[in-house]
Design a protein around this motif. Sequence first.
Motif, PDB file in Angstrom:
ATOM      1  N   GLY A  35      15.889 -40.769  30.448  1.00  0.00           N
ATOM      2  CA  GLY A  35      16.180 -39.468  30.648  1.00  0.00           C
ATOM      3  C   GLY A  35      17.272 -39.052  30.652  1.00  0.00           C
ATOM      4  O   GLY A  35      17.052 -37.318  31.104  1.00  0.00           O
ATOM      5  N   LEU A  36      18.404 -39.025  30.911  1.00  0.00           N
ATOM      6  CA  LEU A  36      20.002 -38.364  30.963  1.00  0.00           C
ATOM      7  C   LEU A  36      19.514 -37.143  29.127  1.00  0.00           C
ATOM      8  O   LEU A  36      20.034 -35.865  29.492  1.00  0.00           O
ATOM      9  N   SER A  37      19.215 -36.911  28.721  1.00  0.00           N
ATOM     10  CA  SER A  37      18.395 -36.679  27.441  1.00  0.00           C
ATOM     11  C   SER A  37      18.004 -35.643  27.920  1.00  0.00           C
ATOM     12  O   SER A  37      18.088 -33.680  27.222  1.00  0.00           O
ATOM     13  N   ARG A  38      16.817 -35.405  28.439  1.00  0.00           N
ATOM     14  CA  ARG A  38      15.365 -34.812  29.253  1.00  0.00           C
ATOM     15  C   ARG A  38      16.627 -33.357  29.941  1.00  0.00           C
ATOM     16  O   ARG A  38      16.193 -32.560  30.210  1.00  0.00           O
ATOM     17  N   LYS A  39      17.593 -34.751  30.874  1.00  0.00           N
ATOM     18  CA  LYS A  39      17.609 -33.340  31.605  1.00  0.00           C
ATOM     19  C   LYS A  39      18.722 -32.286  30.969  1.00  0.00           C
ATOM     20  O   LYS A  39      18.765 -31.149  30.996  1.00  0.00           O
ATOM     21  N   ASP A  40      18.844 -32.863  30.151  1.00  0.00           N
ATOM     22  CA  ASP A  40      20.158 -31.568  29.053  1.00  0.00           C
ATOM     23  C   ASP A  40      19.930 -30.618  28.525  1.00  0.00           C
ATOM     24  O   ASP A  40      19.567 -29.551  28.338  1.00  0.00           O
ATOM     25  N   ILE A  41      18.214 -31.247  27.778  1.00  0.00           N
ATOM     26  CA  ILE A  41      17.102 -30.789  27.189  1.00  0.00           C
ATOM     27  C   ILE A  41      16.747 -29.549  28.286  1.00  0.00           C
ATOM     28  O   ILE A  41      17.037 -28.364  28.441  1.00  0.00           O
ATOM     29  N   GLU A  42      16.580 -29.670  30.048  1.00  0.00           N
ATOM     30  CA  GLU A  42      16.054 -28.602  30.637  1.00  0.00           C
ATOM     31  C   GLU A  42      17.247 -28.082  30.915  1.00  0.00           C
ATOM     32  O   GLU A  42      16.691 -26.401  31.079  1.00  0.00           O
ATOM     33  N   VAL A  43      18.636 -28.649  30.482  1.00  0.00           N
ATOM     34  CA  VAL A  43      19.695 -27.443  31.245  1.00  0.00           C
ATOM     35  C   VAL A  43      19.708 -26.421  29.950  1.00  0.00           C
ATOM     36  O   VAL A  43      19.662 -25.304  29.420  1.00  0.00           O
ATOM     37  N   VAL A  44      18.877 -26.840  28.844  1.00  0.00           N
ATOM     38  CA  VAL A  44      19.122 -26.164  27.329  1.00  0.00           C
ATOM     39  C   VAL A  44      17.818 -24.869  27.336  1.00  0.00           C
ATOM     40  O   VAL A  44      18.038 -23.477  27.383  1.00  0.00           O
ATOM     41  N   ARG A  45      16.861 -25.542  28.786  1.00  0.00           N
ATOM     42  CA  ARG A  45      15.915 -24.841  27.944  1.00  0.00           C
ATOM     43  C   ARG A  45      15.723 -24.158  29.482  1.00  0.00           C
ATOM     44  O   ARG A  45      14.550 -23.581  29.707  1.00  0.00           O
ATOM     45  N   ALA A  46      16.676 -23.484  30.573  1.00  0.00           N
ATOM     46  CA  ALA A  46      16.045 -23.311  31.492  1.00  0.00           C
ATOM     47  C   ALA A  46      16.260 -21.730  31.575  1.00  0.00           C
ATOM     48  O   ALA A  46      16.069 -20.809  30.168  1.00  0.00           O
ATOM     49  N   PRO A  47      15.178 -21.217  32.229  1.00  0.00           N
ATOM     50  CA  PRO A  47      14.636 -19.674  31.881  1.00  0.00           C
ATOM     51  C   PRO A  47      15.710 -18.151  31.783  1.00  0.00           C
ATOM     52  O   PRO A  47      16.436 -18.571  31.871  1.00  0.00           O
ATOM     53  N   ILE A  48      15.849 -17.368  30.535  1.00  0.00           N
ATOM     54  CA  ILE A  48      15.803 -16.747  30.628  1.00  0.00           C
ATOM     55  C   ILE A  48      15.645 -15.309  31.269  1.00  0.00           C
ATOM     56  O   ILE A  48      14.611 -15.410  30.348  1.00  0.00           O
ATOM     57  N   GLU A  49      16.688 -15.345  31.901  1.00  0.00           N
ATOM     58  CA  GLU A  49      16.180 -13.337  32.565  1.00  0.00           C
ATOM     59  C   GLU A  49      16.418 -12.394  31.181  1.00  0.00           C
ATOM     60  O   GLU A  49      17.187 -12.355  30.475  1.00  0.00           O
ATOM     61  N   THR A  50      15.474 -11.642  31.238  1.00  0.00           N
ATOM     62  CA  THR A  50      15.420 -10.311  30.324  1.00  0.00           C
ATOM     63  C   THR A  50      15.490  -9.730  31.634  1.00  0.00           C
ATOM     64  O   THR A  50      14.372  -9.464  31.862  1.00  0.00           O
ATOM     65  N   LYS A  51      16.200  -8.106  30.552  1.00  0.00           N
ATOM     66  CA  LYS A  51      15.775  -7.316  31.291  1.00  0.00           C
ATOM     67  C   LYS A  51      16.180  -5.985  30.478  1.00  0.00           C
ATOM     68  O   LYS A  51      16.409  -6.162  29.783  1.00  0.00           O
ATOM     69  N   VAL A  52      15.202  -5.504  30.845  1.00  0.00           N
ATOM     70  CA  VAL A  52      14.867  -4.213  30.302  1.00  0.00           C
ATOM     71  C   VAL A  52      15.242  -2.748  30.665  1.00  0.00           C
ATOM     72  O   VAL A  52      15.402  -2.410  31.181  1.00  0.00           O
ATOM     73  N   ILE A  53      17.025  -2.629  29.927  1.00  0.00           N
ATOM     74  CA  ILE A  53      16.892  -1.640  30.407  1.00  0.00           C
ATOM     75  C   ILE A  53      17.014   0.173  29.787  1.00  0.00           C
ATOM     76  O   ILE A  53      16.439   0.212  28.482  1.00  0.00           O
ATOM     77  N   GLU A  54      16.491   0.587  30.554  1.00  0.00           N
ATOM     78  CA  GLU A  54      15.443   1.455  29.723  1.00  0.00           C
ATOM     79  C   GLU A  54      17.137   3.148  29.692  1.00  0.00           C
ATOM     80  O   GLU A  54      17.388   3.001  30.843  1.00  0.00           O
ATOM     81  N   GLU A  55      16.181   3.473  28.668  1.00  0.00           N
ATOM     82  CA  GLU A  55      17.491   4.833  28.575  1.00  0.00           C
ATOM     83  C   GLU A  55      17.268   6.037  30.057  1.00  0.00           C
ATOM     84  O   GLU A  55      15.878   6.151  29.618  1.00  0.00           O
ATOM     85  N   ILE A  56      18.214   6.275  30.681  1.00  0.00           N
ATOM     86  CA  ILE A  56      17.750   7.336  31.496  1.00  0.00           C
ATOM     87  C   ILE A  56      17.718   7.852  30.837  1.00  0.00           C
ATOM     88  O   ILE A  56      18.604   8.808  30.000  1.00  0.00           O
ATOM     89  N   THR A  57      17.118   9.103  31.356  1.00  0.00           N
ATOM     90  CA  THR A  57      16.575  10.669  30.903  1.00  0.00           C
ATOM     91  C   THR A  57      16.903  11.337  31.510  1.00  0.00           C
ATOM     92  O   THR A  57      16.826  11.535  32.851  1.00  0.00           O
ATOM     93  N   LYS A  58      17.595  12.377  31.670  1.00  0.00           N
ATOM     94  CA  LYS A  58      18.365  14.196  32.277  1.00  0.00           C
ATOM     95  C   LYS A  58      16.614  14.823  32.828  1.00  0.00           C
ATOM     96  O   LYS A  58      16.048  14.576  31.855  1.00  0.00           O
ATOM     97  N   PRO A  59      16.712  15.185  33.364  1.00  0.00           N
ATOM     98  CA  PRO A  59      15.488  16.261  33.824  1.00  0.00           C
ATOM     99  C   PRO A  59      15.410  17.317  33.408  1.00  0.00           C
ATOM    100  O   PRO A  59      16.505  17.991  33.296  1.00  0.00           O
ATOM    101  N   PRO A  60      13.963  17.716  33.105  1.00  0.00           N
ATOM    102  CA  PRO A  60      14.641  19.330  32.250  1.00  0.00           C
ATOM    103  C   PRO A  60      15.041  20.271  33.636  1.00  0.00           C
ATOM    104  O   PRO A  60      14.500  19.732  34.191  1.00  0.00           O
TER     105      PRO A  60
END
Length: 220
Positions: A35-60
């Motif tokens: 199972g050494l290969s499984r650990k390697d695969i799990e390391v590869v399959r680690a969750p990737i955090e995604t952040k949505v960067i919203e565009e900062i709109t200036k107030p009118p």
Amino acid sequence: MKDFSKGPAARQRRLVGIAFVAALHVVLIFGLMTGLSRKDIEVVRAPIETKVIEEITKPPPPPEVAPPPPPKLEAPPPPFIPPPEIQVAVPPPPAPTITATPTPPPPAPVPIAPVTPAPVASAPPAPPAPPSLLAICPGYKQILLDGGFPREARRAQLDAGEVTVSFTIATTGEVKNVAIVKSTHRAFNRHSIEMVSQFKCIGQAQEVTGVLLPLTYNSQ
């Protein structure tokens, strides 16, 4: 020429290479099994955090506020100058006078001379002048004094007025055909007609027509 590839050294190197490849396969198989290969695969399959960067709109920007209009400057009112006092001398009210104006006689016809001479007809004599109203209608002044100032004129806020009344005295002394000739205000008319209708007159040989009676009213 001697072939060195078939010597003992070459065979030894070949055996070493085969053994190394075999050991590598053994290690890979062992890793797959443990199972050494499984650990390697799990390391590869680690969750990737995604952040949505919203565009900062200036107030009118805030709405532009229009500045208030400048106040209107009105010209100051002119200074009050009181009018000069003028004292007017008020003449005393005239005393009521009543005069009877008889109807004037008709003018005498103008004679026209015919073609042939003829005697000229003389003009008819003028009728005698009627007696005064005091002689015909005695006591009329007391009736006027008792009548006083008209109520309608007081309600109309009038202080004075003048009326001229016309009437006829019949041969029996009856006063008839009472009418208003002129008046400063209609509030005096009915009162004037009622007073003249109360006159007690003396009958004459003929009717006295066109009698004019001026009346002056004063509330004071």
